[in-house]
Design an enzyme around this catalytic site. Sequence first.
Site, PDB file in Angstrom:
ATOM      1  CG  ASN A  14      -2.253  -0.689   0.891  1.00  0.00           C
ATOM      2  OD1 ASN A  14      -2.940  -0.361  -0.063  1.00  0.00           O
ATOM      3  ND2 ASN A  14      -2.598  -1.675   1.705  1.00  0.00           N
ATOM      4  CG  MET A  90       0.209  -5.157  11.191  1.00  0.00           C
ATOM      5  SD  MET A  90      -1.470  -5.108  10.507  1.00  0.00           S
ATOM      6  CE  MET A  90      -2.209  -6.465  11.384  1.00  0.00           C
ATOM      7  CG  ASN A 107      -6.550   1.324   9.145  1.00  0.00           C
ATOM      8  OD1 ASN A 107      -5.435   1.090   8.699  1.00  0.00           O
ATOM      9  ND2 ASN A 107      -7.294   0.374   9.682  1.00  0.00           N
ATOM     10  CG  HIS A 109     -10.158  -3.520   8.303  1.00  0.00           C
ATOM     11  ND1 HIS A 109      -9.223  -3.966   9.214  1.00  0.00           N
ATOM     12  CD2 HIS A 109     -11.158  -4.432   8.300  1.00  0.00           C
ATOM     13  CE1 HIS A 109      -9.661  -5.101   9.750  1.00  0.00           C
ATOM     14  NE2 HIS A 109     -10.825  -5.404   9.205  1.00  0.00           N
TER      15      HIS A 109
END
Length: 188
Positions: A14, A90, A107, A109
């Site tokens: 990412n 994490m 974030n 997910h």
Amino acid sequence: MHRIAVFASGEGSNFEAIVSACERGEIDARVALMVCDRPGARVAERAAAHGVEAFVFAPKEWASKADYEREIVRRLDAAGVELVCLAGYMRIVGDELLGAYGGRIVNVHPSLLPAFRGAHAIEQALQYGVKVFGVTIHWVDATLDGGCIIAQRAFAYEGDDAAELERMVHRTEHPLYIETIQKLLKER
């Protein structure tokens, strides 16, 4: 030009997608800082390859979470960061970081929240037998994957191969995260 930070803990796919999108002009920003909580993680190599300043730390080497989060905040402030993008980071964000950057942390997910919160969402969804998977971009607050949802994208999958599903998640989350970051920055 906007300045963003990307937090990651592992491979950094990412991070790579975001920094490359910035370089191509798909996001009107530059990645001013990469934060990683795992020395030796591949994301640090990716940051170096793109000339992005990195803060890589081992949480155990700090007296407390508050101590390393204060250092992160100091570095974010020094880099002039406007938006923090968690991308496979994490760690649960604590009070120091939320106090300084609350409302400016997003974030990604690998599930359609509120289903399958936490670190093992893909495995949990497979075990549950869902046939529609997806990705959620959400604001970060003090709850685990519980902040306000910004964007979601779903896709069907009938198999049972976690590695294949993870690849499909990445193919979905990378463009969704890029689109969402650009939208959020335009709204600033």
